[in-house]
Write a protein that holds these residues in place. Structure first.
Motif, short mmCIF file in Angstrom:
data_model
loop_
_atom_site.label_atom_id
_atom_site.label_comp_id
_atom_site.label_asym_id
_atom_site.label_seq_id
_atom_site.Cartn_x
_atom_site.Cartn_y
_atom_site.Cartn_z
N ILE A 151 0.81 -1.22 0.00
CA ILE A 151 0.00 0.00 0.00
C ILE A 151 0.84 1.28 0.00
O ILE A 151 0.34 2.33 -0.36
CB ILE A 151 -1.03 0.02 1.16
CG1 ILE A 151 -0.37 -0.12 2.53
CG2 ILE A 151 -2.09 -1.04 0.98
CD1 ILE A 151 -1.37 -0.10 3.68
N CYS A 310 -7.17 3.26 10.67
CA CYS A 310 -5.96 3.01 9.87
C CYS A 310 -5.59 4.21 9.00
O CYS A 310 -6.45 4.76 8.32
CB CYS A 310 -6.19 1.77 9.01
SG CYS A 310 -4.85 1.43 7.85
N ILE A 311 -4.30 4.57 9.01
CA ILE A 311 -3.84 5.67 8.16
C ILE A 311 -3.04 5.14 6.97
O ILE A 311 -2.35 5.90 6.29
CB ILE A 311 -3.02 6.71 8.97
CG1 ILE A 311 -1.82 6.05 9.68
CG2 ILE A 311 -3.92 7.45 9.96
CD1 ILE A 311 -0.87 7.05 10.34
N ARG A 312 -3.11 3.83 6.75
CA ARG A 312 -2.48 3.20 5.58
C ARG A 312 -0.97 3.50 5.50
O ARG A 312 -0.47 3.91 4.46
CB ARG A 312 -3.13 3.65 4.27
CG ARG A 312 -4.64 3.47 4.23
CD ARG A 312 -5.06 2.05 3.88
NE ARG A 312 -6.48 1.99 3.67
CZ ARG A 312 -7.39 1.60 4.59
NH1 ARG A 312 -6.99 1.24 5.79
NH2 ARG A 312 -8.65 1.55 4.31
N CYS A 313 -0.28 3.28 6.62
CA CYS A 313 1.17 3.52 6.62
C CYS A 313 1.94 2.31 6.11
O CYS A 313 3.10 2.42 5.74
CB CYS A 313 1.63 3.87 8.04
SG CYS A 313 1.60 2.45 9.17
N GLY A 314 1.31 1.13 6.14
CA GLY A 314 1.97 -0.07 5.61
C GLY A 314 2.86 -0.78 6.61
O GLY A 314 3.44 -1.82 6.31
N SER A 315 2.99 -0.23 7.81
CA SER A 315 3.91 -0.78 8.79
C SER A 315 3.56 -2.24 9.15
O SER A 315 4.44 -3.09 9.30
CB SER A 315 3.86 0.10 10.04
OG SER A 315 4.69 -0.37 11.01
N CYS A 316 2.27 -2.53 9.27
CA CYS A 316 1.88 -3.89 9.67
C CYS A 316 2.20 -4.91 8.58
O CYS A 316 2.45 -6.08 8.88
CB CYS A 316 0.40 -3.95 10.07
SG CYS A 316 -0.76 -3.42 8.82
N ILE A 339 -3.80 -5.66 7.93
CA ILE A 339 -4.98 -4.78 7.92
C ILE A 339 -5.89 -5.14 6.75
O ILE A 339 -7.12 -5.11 6.87
CB ILE A 339 -4.58 -3.27 7.91
CG1 ILE A 339 -5.80 -2.38 8.12
CG2 ILE A 339 -3.86 -2.88 6.64
CD1 ILE A 339 -6.49 -2.53 9.46
N CYS A 370 1.86 -0.95 14.84
CA CYS A 370 0.88 0.00 14.29
C CYS A 370 0.95 1.34 15.02
O CYS A 370 0.83 1.38 16.24
CB CYS A 370 -0.53 -0.58 14.40
SG CYS A 370 -1.79 0.60 13.89
N PRO A 371 1.13 2.44 14.28
CA PRO A 371 1.24 3.74 14.96
C PRO A 371 -0.03 4.11 15.73
O PRO A 371 0.03 4.88 16.68
CB PRO A 371 1.46 4.73 13.80
CG PRO A 371 0.98 4.03 12.58
CD PRO A 371 1.24 2.58 12.82
N ILE A 374 -3.70 -0.16 16.69
CA ILE A 374 -4.95 -0.86 16.34
C ILE A 374 -4.78 -2.35 16.69
O ILE A 374 -3.75 -2.95 16.36
CB ILE A 374 -5.24 -0.71 14.82
CG1 ILE A 374 -5.44 0.77 14.49
CG2 ILE A 374 -6.45 -1.53 14.41
CD1 ILE A 374 -5.55 1.08 13.01
N ILE A 376 -4.99 -5.24 15.64
CA ILE A 376 -5.21 -5.94 14.37
C ILE A 376 -5.41 -7.44 14.60
O ILE A 376 -6.36 -8.04 14.07
CB ILE A 376 -4.03 -5.70 13.41
CG1 ILE A 376 -3.81 -4.20 13.22
CG2 ILE A 376 -4.29 -6.37 12.05
CD1 ILE A 376 -2.54 -3.84 12.52
S1 SF4 Z 1 0.20 -0.40 10.80
FE1 SF4 Z 1 -1.80 0.39 11.51
S2 SF4 Z 1 -2.05 2.35 10.47
FE2 SF4 Z 1 -0.41 1.29 9.42
S3 SF4 Z 1 -1.42 0.20 7.69
FE3 SF4 Z 1 -1.34 -1.24 9.40
S4 SF4 Z 1 -3.27 -0.95 10.51
FE4 SF4 Z 1 -3.02 0.81 9.17
#
Ligand code: SF4
Length: 456
Positions: A151, A310-316, A339, A370-371, A374, A376
């Motif tokens: 993402i 979710c802010i779609r950071c891609g970290s997860c 996510i 997750c920043p 969340i 998850i």
């Molecule tokens: S780490 Fe958290 S904020 Fe970032 S994409 Fe995943 S669920 Fe979303």
């Protein structure tokens, strides 16, 4: 077995055994991990920042309807137009209507997962409108005829040699160009498109209720060019991107940048508040915001509401052992990784995509990184529960679980015939799912229960 599940299993199997794919993914994820450590140092107290962000999002989602209306009032007050799209078709038809009203033949588009979710490029192509990706990673993927792999970093699975091959095959340039030469070629090709395009399409990282603004963060400047030259700007944004106030950006911009790419702040952050105003020298003559639901209101149910933060950071994705093994395409969905596995069954149908909730080791690493903190992995369990409650499991699955439960609750069966026979039976039953690509499951010669009795 459903079609989506069979495709998921088949693709996962291929990728999990592809060592070169794993090497490229591991290389790129390691580069990400190294920079995120540095990005985090900008926060005096990262834990407080994360908890505060979660709190802001909690409050926003509890009052989402009010904030959406507030956004509409403020955005339209400056001459912007808001379109409410309940489904993907509503959004696509709205874009097409705008294109037709402008007699548009060419659209430039900045990176946006929502437009991937809508399959906007294919839809416009069917109506003889060319839509060109302007983000470099997306441009590479579009040339290669592939969906984004991740993402945040759409071409994460490609090495520089892979990119050189794509440019050679699709654009006819020499096969061994360096990354800077390839970038230069993309730059020259895209500059032309910005100038000739009729409409610029973007997504939005945040919607701001109190100013009626759409915020776009990017590192290449392509979103600014996408919105600077064409006379019409269409921003398509999921309703979950809402923030109450422009003041919230002071927290959310650095969080997104740090967890997305390890930067302190993304290079270009633009706040669009509507079309060009009288006396202003630049900006589009018309600006539309399409507020997209497309299943998002299903995520407001209490068990999975946090996924709307979710802010779609891609970290997860980067932290997930399953993603690292099977990559982004195996999921068969726009949003992959942990996510994606939470939200896709609610966006596209629990019956068709519930299997993604099992694509997890439940290690909890996604929640950890997750920043927004969340939960998850807990929501993956919630999804499994919802699937059972809604009777989405098929007959054989229900029978298997019933037998499993019976065996687990039976002390006699657990102790029966020691490890030898039990091992043989289990290894035979799970031959296709487990032992085909792993060694046999070895059981201890005696169960704990047996050893306990002997000890006494
Ligand atoms: S780490 Fe958290 S904020 Fe970032 S994409 Fe995943 S669920 Fe979303």
């Amino acid at each position: 077995m459903g079609e989506n599940l069979s495709v998921f299993l088949a693709k996962s199997k291929v990728k999990a055994n592809d060592l070169e794919h794993k090497r490229k993914l591991a290389f790129n994820i390691q580069k990400y991990a190294d920079t995120v450590v540095k990005g985090k140092q900008q926060f005096a107290n990262l834990d407080v920042a994360r908890r505060k962000a979660k709190n802001v999002k909690w409050q926003t989602m509890e009052n989402l309807a009010d904030y959406l209306e507030q956004f509409e009032r403020n955005f339209t007050a400056r001459g912007g137009k808001v379109i409410w799209a309940e489904t993907a078709d509503d959004a696509l038809e709205a874009v097409l209507d705008i294109c037709r009203s402008k007699n548009a033949k060419q659209v430039v588009k900045s990176k946006s997962m929502v437009t991937e979710e809508l399959h906007l490029n294919d839809y416009l192509a069917k109506h003889n409108i060319e839509s060109v990706e302007t983000d470099l990673g997306e441009y590479i993927q579009q040339l290669d005829g592939e969906a984004p792999y991740h993402i945040v970093t759409p071409a994460m699975h490609k090495s520089k040699e892979d990119v050189a091959r794509v440019f050679h095959e699709k654009l006819g340039v020499p096969p061994n160009l360096s990354p800077s030469e390839l970038t230069q070629i993309a730059r020259v090709n895209l500059r032309e498109k910005y100038i000739t395009a009729d409409i610029g399409v973007t997504g939005g990282n945040f919607l701001i209720a109190d100013t009626g603004a759409v915020c776009v963060s990017e590192n290449e400047g392509n979103a600014r060019l996408t919105t600077a030259f064409p006379k019409t700007h269409i921003a398509i944004v999921g309703i979950e991107k809402m923030l109450p106030s422009i003041d919230n950006l002071a927290l959310f911009w650095p969080l997104l940048a740090t967890y997305g790419t390890g930067q302190n702040v993304t290079v270009y952050n633009t706040i669009f508040t509507g079309p060009r105003q009288p006396g202003e020298t630049d900006g589009p003559e018309e600006m539309y915001v399409i507020l997209l639901d497309n299943g998002r209101t299903n995520l407001l149910r209490p068990e999975v509401r946090e996924s709307m933060y979710c802010i779609r950071c891609g970290s997860c994705l980067n932290a997930c052992p399953v993603y690292k093994n099977i990559g982004g395409h195996a999921y068969g969905a726009t949003y992959s990784g942990p996510i994606g596995s939470v939200i896709t069954p609610h966006l596209k149908g629990m019956g068709e995509f519930k299997h993604l909730s099992y694509a997890s080791s439940l290690c909890g690493n996604c929640t950890e990184v997750c920043p927004l903190k969340i939960n998850i992995h807990e929501m993956l369990l919630e999804n499994r529960h919802i699937a059972v409650e809604e009777n989405k499991n098929d007959f054989s699955e229900n029978i298997s679980w019933k037998l499993w439960k019976r065996a687990m609750l039976s002390r006699t069966l657990m102790n029966s015939a020691g490890a030898g026979i039990k091992g043989k039976v289990i290894n035979k039953v799970f031959k296709h799912n487990w032992t085909e690509s792993r060694g046999d499951i070895d059981f201890a010669p005696k169960s704990f229960n047996q050893m306990w009795k002997e000890r006494k």
